[in-house]
Motif scaffolding. Structure first.
Motif, PDB file in Angstrom:
ATOM      1  N   ARG A   7       0.863  -1.169   0.000  1.00 42.95           N
ATOM      2  CA  ARG A   7       0.000   0.000   0.000  1.00 42.95           C
ATOM      3  C   ARG A   7       0.899   1.217   0.000  1.00 42.95           C
ATOM      4  O   ARG A   7       1.963   1.230   0.619  1.00 42.95           O
ATOM      5  N   GLY A   8       0.471   2.262  -0.703  1.00 40.15           N
ATOM      6  CA  GLY A   8       1.202   3.521  -0.705  1.00 40.15           C
ATOM      7  C   GLY A   8       0.238   4.657  -0.959  1.00 40.15           C
ATOM      8  O   GLY A   8      -0.892   4.449  -1.408  1.00 40.15           O
ATOM      9  N   PHE A   9       0.686   5.861  -0.681  1.00 33.04           N
ATOM     10  CA  PHE A   9      -0.175   7.031  -0.835  1.00 33.04           C
ATOM     11  C   PHE A   9       0.123   7.713  -2.157  1.00 33.04           C
ATOM     12  O   PHE A   9       1.247   8.117  -2.422  1.00 33.04           O
ATOM     13  N   HIS A  10      -0.906   7.835  -3.005  1.00 36.40           N
ATOM     14  CA  HIS A  10      -0.808   8.471  -4.313  1.00 36.40           C
ATOM     15  C   HIS A  10      -1.265   9.921  -4.176  1.00 36.40           C
ATOM     16  O   HIS A  10      -2.435  10.179  -3.893  1.00 36.40           O
ATOM     17  N   TRP A  29      -5.036   6.365  -0.795  1.00 36.35           N
ATOM     18  CA  TRP A  29      -4.268   5.141  -0.588  1.00 36.35           C
ATOM     19  C   TRP A  29      -4.587   4.184  -1.725  1.00 36.35           C
ATOM     20  O   TRP A  29      -5.745   4.037  -2.116  1.00 36.35           O
ATOM     21  N   VAL A  30      -3.542   3.542  -2.257  1.00 36.43           N
ATOM     22  CA  VAL A  30      -3.721   2.524  -3.294  1.00 36.43           C
ATOM     23  C   VAL A  30      -3.046   1.239  -2.830  1.00 36.43           C
ATOM     24  O   VAL A  30      -2.070   1.275  -2.085  1.00 36.43           O
ATOM     25  N   GLU A  31      -3.594   0.117  -3.267  1.00 38.45           N
ATOM     26  CA  GLU A  31      -3.053  -1.199  -2.928  1.00 38.45           C
ATOM     27  C   GLU A  31      -2.674  -1.914  -4.207  1.00 38.45           C
ATOM     28  O   GLU A  31      -3.336  -1.749  -5.225  1.00 38.45           O
ATOM     29  N   ILE A  40       3.407   1.603  -7.685  1.00 44.57           N
ATOM     30  CA  ILE A  40       2.610   0.441  -7.324  1.00 44.57           C
ATOM     31  C   ILE A  40       1.685   0.138  -8.485  1.00 44.57           C
ATOM     32  O   ILE A  40       1.044   1.025  -9.040  1.00 44.57           O
ATOM     33  N   GLY A  41       1.613  -1.130  -8.885  1.00 47.90           N
ATOM     34  CA  GLY A  41       0.696  -1.541  -9.932  1.00 47.90           C
ATOM     35  C   GLY A  41      -0.646  -1.885  -9.316  1.00 47.90           C
ATOM     36  O   GLY A  41      -0.728  -2.710  -8.417  1.00 47.90           O
ATOM     37  N   VAL A  42      -1.683  -1.210  -9.764  1.00 47.91           N
ATOM     38  CA  VAL A  42      -3.022  -1.462  -9.242  1.00 47.91           C
ATOM     39  C   VAL A  42      -3.934  -1.870 -10.387  1.00 47.91           C
ATOM     40  O   VAL A  42      -3.722  -1.477 -11.532  1.00 47.91           O
ATOM     41  N   ASP A  50      -2.585  -0.753 -14.005  1.00 43.49           N
ATOM     42  CA  ASP A  50      -2.089   0.611 -14.149  1.00 43.49           C
ATOM     43  C   ASP A  50      -0.953   0.835 -13.182  1.00 43.49           C
ATOM     44  O   ASP A  50      -0.924   0.250 -12.110  1.00 43.49           O
ATOM     45  N   GLU A  51      -0.023   1.707 -13.565  1.00 38.85           N
ATOM     46  CA  GLU A  51       1.038   2.117 -12.647  1.00 38.85           C
ATOM     47  C   GLU A  51       0.629   3.420 -11.985  1.00 38.85           C
ATOM     48  O   GLU A  51       0.148   4.327 -12.643  1.00 38.85           O
ATOM     49  N   VAL A  52       0.807   3.475 -10.683  1.00 35.77           N
ATOM     50  CA  VAL A  52       0.472   4.665  -9.912  1.00 35.77           C
ATOM     51  C   VAL A  52       1.703   5.049  -9.116  1.00 35.77           C
ATOM     52  O   VAL A  52       2.248   4.230  -8.377  1.00 35.77           O
ATOM     53  N   VAL A  53       2.141   6.288  -9.255  1.00 44.89           N
ATOM     54  CA  VAL A  53       3.292   6.763  -8.494  1.00 44.89           C
ATOM     55  C   VAL A  53       2.829   7.099  -7.080  1.00 44.89           C
ATOM     56  O   VAL A  53       1.816   7.777  -6.894  1.00 44.89           O
ATOM     57  N   VAL A  54       3.570   6.584  -6.090  1.00 41.77           N
ATOM     58  CA  VAL A  54       3.233   6.827  -4.690  1.00 41.77           C
ATOM     59  C   VAL A  54       4.424   7.471  -3.989  1.00 41.77           C
ATOM     60  O   VAL A  54       5.549   7.432  -4.486  1.00 41.77           O
ATOM     61  N   LEU A  55       4.161   8.056  -2.836  1.00 42.79           N
ATOM     62  CA  LEU A  55       5.233   8.633  -2.027  1.00 42.79           C
ATOM     63  C   LEU A  55       6.012   7.484  -1.393  1.00 42.79           C
ATOM     64  O   LEU A  55       5.434   6.682  -0.645  1.00 42.79           O
ATOM     65  N   PRO A  56       7.314   7.348  -1.686  1.00 43.94           N
ATOM     66  CA  PRO A  56       8.097   6.204  -1.203  1.00 43.94           C
ATOM     67  C   PRO A  56       8.025   5.985   0.306  1.00 43.94           C
ATOM     68  O   PRO A  56       7.967   4.849   0.765  1.00 43.94           O
ATOM     69  N   SER A  57       7.995   7.064   1.074  1.00 44.75           N
ATOM     70  CA  SER A  57       7.997   6.906   2.536  1.00 44.75           C
ATOM     71  C   SER A  57       6.694   6.331   3.075  1.00 44.75           C
ATOM     72  O   SER A  57       6.620   5.922   4.225  1.00 44.75           O
ATOM     73  N   THR A  58       5.641   6.279   2.234  1.00 39.81           N
ATOM     74  CA  THR A  58       4.346   5.760   2.688  1.00 39.81           C
ATOM     75  C   THR A  58       4.119   4.302   2.331  1.00 39.81           C
ATOM     76  O   THR A  58       3.106   3.721   2.715  1.00 39.81           O
ATOM     77  N   VAL A  59       5.046   3.680   1.611  1.00 40.38           N
ATOM     78  CA  VAL A  59       4.861   2.294   1.174  1.00 40.38           C
ATOM     79  C   VAL A  59       4.989   1.346   2.370  1.00 40.38           C
ATOM     80  O   VAL A  59       5.939   1.426   3.149  1.00 40.38           O
ATOM     81  N   GLY A  60       3.996   0.477   2.510  1.00 34.52           N
ATOM     82  CA  GLY A  60       4.005  -0.521   3.569  1.00 34.52           C
ATOM     83  C   GLY A  60       3.435  -1.823   3.053  1.00 34.52           C
ATOM     84  O   GLY A  60       2.610  -1.845   2.142  1.00 34.52           O
ATOM     85  N   GLN A  61       3.860  -2.923   3.639  1.00 33.53           N
ATOM     86  CA  GLN A  61       3.422  -4.246   3.198  1.00 33.53           C
ATOM     87  C   GLN A  61       2.217  -4.711   4.007  1.00 33.53           C
ATOM     88  O   GLN A  61       2.080  -4.398   5.196  1.00 33.53           O
ATOM     89  N   TYR A  62       1.368  -5.484   3.367  1.00 34.56           N
ATOM     90  CA  TYR A  62       0.218  -6.116   4.019  1.00 34.56           C
ATOM     91  C   TYR A  62       0.733  -7.228   4.932  1.00 34.56           C
ATOM     92  O   TYR A  62       1.539  -8.051   4.519  1.00 34.56           O
ATOM     93  N   SER A  63       0.259  -7.257   6.153  1.00 29.93           N
ATOM     94  CA  SER A  63       0.728  -8.242   7.135  1.00 29.93           C
ATOM     95  C   SER A  63       0.142  -9.634   6.916  1.00 29.93           C
ATOM     96  O   SER A  63       0.624 -10.601   7.489  1.00 29.93           O
ATOM     97  N   GLY A  64      -0.910  -9.722   6.117  1.00 34.68           N
ATOM     98  CA  GLY A  64      -1.595 -11.000   5.938  1.00 34.68           C
ATOM     99  C   GLY A  64      -2.687 -11.216   6.976  1.00 34.68           C
ATOM    100  O   GLY A  64      -3.368 -12.232   6.961  1.00 34.68           O
TER     101      GLY A  64
END
Length: 129
Positions: A7-10, A29-31, A40-42, A50-64
């Motif tokens: 997930r990251g913030f676009h 927020w995009v996933e 991030i490809g959404v 589609d490719e969406v540019v996100v702010l690198p500092s906001t990228v986080g992984q899904y914990s499952g």
């Protein structure tokens, strides 16, 4: 097997406002799947990738994992739990596992007996304490 998502913030004219490095940023927020350090490809409503540019500092992984309301738990979310222990803290990836307040998410969830919820993110304008 756990689903690997990010997930990251676009930054766009989206409905959300977050704070990054002390500045307010409007967007959404995009996933999806991480393509590079900033993209991030959404999947669009038409089913295209589609490719969406996100702010690198906001990228986080899904914990499952999901919280008591079925909401996905992401790195950077702020969790509240109440059960055997009562704590609030951000989700971080450390020592090969997702953790909250220095306790692995799996152990933390067990201590809360399913009474955990996402109450915000570390980027919210008024991040929950």
């Amino acid at each position: 097997m756990r689903e690997i998502l990010f997930r990251g913030f676009h930054p766009c004219d989206g409905p959300d406002t977050i704070v990054v490095n002390g500045e307010k940023v409007k967007g959404r927020w995009v996933e999806g799947y991480l393509w590079s350090k900033r993209t991030i490809g959404v999947t669009s409503p038409c089913g295209n990738l589609d490719e969406v540019v996100v702010l690198p500092s906001t990228v986080g992984q899904y914990s499952g994992l999901t919280d008591k309301n079925g909401k996905r738990i992401w790195e950077g979310d702020i969790m509240r739990g109440y059960g055997i222990i009562e704590r609030t803290g951000p989700v971080v990836f450390d020592k090969g596992t997702f953790m909250v307040s220095g306790i692995s998410m799996i152990e933390w969830e067990a201590l809360q007996h399913g009474h955990t919820e996402v109450i915000g993110t570390v980027f919210d304008e008024e991040a929950p304490q």
